[in-house]
Design a protein around this motif. Structure first.
Motif, mmCIF file in Angstrom:
data_model
loop_
_atom_site.group_PDB
_atom_site.id
_atom_site.type_symbol
_atom_site.label_atom_id
_atom_site.label_comp_id
_atom_site.label_asym_id
_atom_site.label_seq_id
_atom_site.Cartn_x
_atom_site.Cartn_y
_atom_site.Cartn_z
ATOM 1 N N ASP A 108 46.112 44.599 50.925
ATOM 2 C CA ASP A 108 46.232 43.204 51.317
ATOM 3 C C ASP A 108 47.179 43.037 52.493
ATOM 4 N N TYR A 109 47.040 41.907 53.172
ATOM 5 C CA TYR A 109 47.933 41.525 54.271
ATOM 6 C C TYR A 109 48.304 40.061 54.085
ATOM 7 N N ILE A 110 49.591 39.775 54.012
ATOM 8 C CA ILE A 110 50.096 38.419 53.845
ATOM 9 C C ILE A 110 51.003 38.108 55.025
ATOM 10 N N ALA A 111 50.716 37.029 55.738
ATOM 11 C CA ALA A 111 51.538 36.615 56.878
ATOM 12 C C ALA A 111 52.031 35.194 56.647
ATOM 13 N N THR A 112 53.319 34.961 56.879
ATOM 14 C CA THR A 112 53.902 33.649 56.628
ATOM 15 C C THR A 112 55.039 33.373 57.609
#
Length: 346
Positions: A108-112
């Motif tokens: 997964d890839y989470i960007a915030t």
């Protein structure tokens, strides 16, 4: 700037400590997904997975990647984030399932804009749940804090999966023929497509809130819209182990109209029998409130059917019984015909 002023990464908006806290909070969820093929643990530069090729003569790896799209806006409004993780896995594993592949692992890839360890842990909790439902191991991921690029309270997520299938058992639709029966497996709702139209209708045109109770749905609008995408892996792999399937469709963006033709050989189309399945009341509600043409509905939404199998008529009844024995529902929703395109028969 004074010569004595010392800048830190935190001054720029990146909280390394909060990122580390997020990793600690997600560890238990991730480890619950590990199968015997996983080597090493969480935190390495790369995820290691040892292939078990016993029983395969010519194994083929099948990969897929996807995101959740503007459904994330519903997560922001409801402050429910674990379901989006399930959506993420579902959109990837259902895609490779179409070719008969069994998912092996997921990343997964989470960007915030600003990391909240609790929020990130909730997202990963959902991803882990999706992996467990599909039999995939969550072997890696990335959480990127990007101040100034994303707003503090918003994020985007993307996923990547790899599965395996025996070469001679790859399902590509080439064996589909005129007269084949189309069997539809029900969706849990809108899944993860068409949300730009949904948000336009409910929030801009109708001025509704996610907390509004909708009598036709028996729940709040937010509860209906945040319902996660159904993962069909275990159900469909059981079908493939016992029956011959000519082709499969994951009904995503483009609905019936765009997705069914993707697997049909040249010169073939599909007749869909309207009213042959039990439709989630959310779709008639959207159509009525938005005054949306039926053709627009069927090229935007899954309309209550999230996965379709094309099978020989001689297999159809036996396959329906297999599905029903597993406790799932299935519907004969149409047939393959001569002529290209999808026709809706009333």
């Amino acid at each position: 700037m004074s010569e004595k002023t010392k800048l830190t990464y935190a001054d720029a908006g990146v909280d390394i400590a909060e990122g580390a806290a997020a990793v600690e909070k997600m560890k238990a969820y991730v480890q619950e997904t590990f199968t015997k093929g996983v080597l090493g643990g969480l935190g390495g530069f790369g995820g290691l997975f040892e292939l078990d090729l016993e029983g395969y003569k010519k194994p083929v790896l099948v990969s897929g990647t996807d995101g959740v799209g503007t459904k994330l806006k519903i997560a922001f409004l409801t402050d429910v984030h674990d379901s989006t993780g399930i959506d993420l896995v579902a959109m990837c594993v259902n895609d490779i399932l179409v070719q008969g592949a069994k998912p092996l692992f997921f990343l997964d890839y989470i960007a915030t804009g600003r990391i909240s360890s609790d929020k990130v842990a909730d997202i990963v909790k959902g991803i882990a749940e999706g992996c467990k439902q599909s039999g995939a191991s969550l072997i890696g991921g990335e959480t990127a804090e990007m101040p100034g690029f994303y707003s503090d309270d918003e994020y985007d997520i993307a996923g990547f999966t790899v599965g395996i299938v025996e070469k001679e058992k790859i399902i590509d639709g080439s064996k589909i023929k005129e007269g084949d029966v189309l069997i539809g497996l029900p969706s849990t709702g809108i899944h993860s497509n068409g949300y730009s139209l949904v948000r336009k209708l409910f929030f801009d045109v109708l001025n509704m809130n996610v907390s509004d109770h909708v009598d036709e749905l028996g729940m709040t609008l937010g509860e209906a819209l945040i319902t996660p995408t159904k993962i069909y892996v275990k159900e469909v792999l059981e079908i493939l182990a016992n029956h011959s399937v000519s082709g499969m469709v994951h009904v995503t963006g483009g609905g019936f109209t765009e997705n069914i033709p993707r697997v049909l050989p040249e010169g073939l189309g599909a007749d869909i029998a309207m009213g042959s399945w039990e439709m989630n009341p959310l779709f008639p509600l959207i159509q009525e409130k938005g005054n949306i043409d039926e053709s627009e509905m069927f090229k935007t939404f899954n309309m209550g059917i999230g996965f379709i199998l094309a099978v020989d008529p001689s297999e159809a009844d036996a396959m329906m019984k297999t599905i029903e024995k597993s406790g799932e529902k299935a519907y004969k929703i149409g047939t393959v015909t001569k002529g290209e395109g999808v026709r809706y028969i009333k």
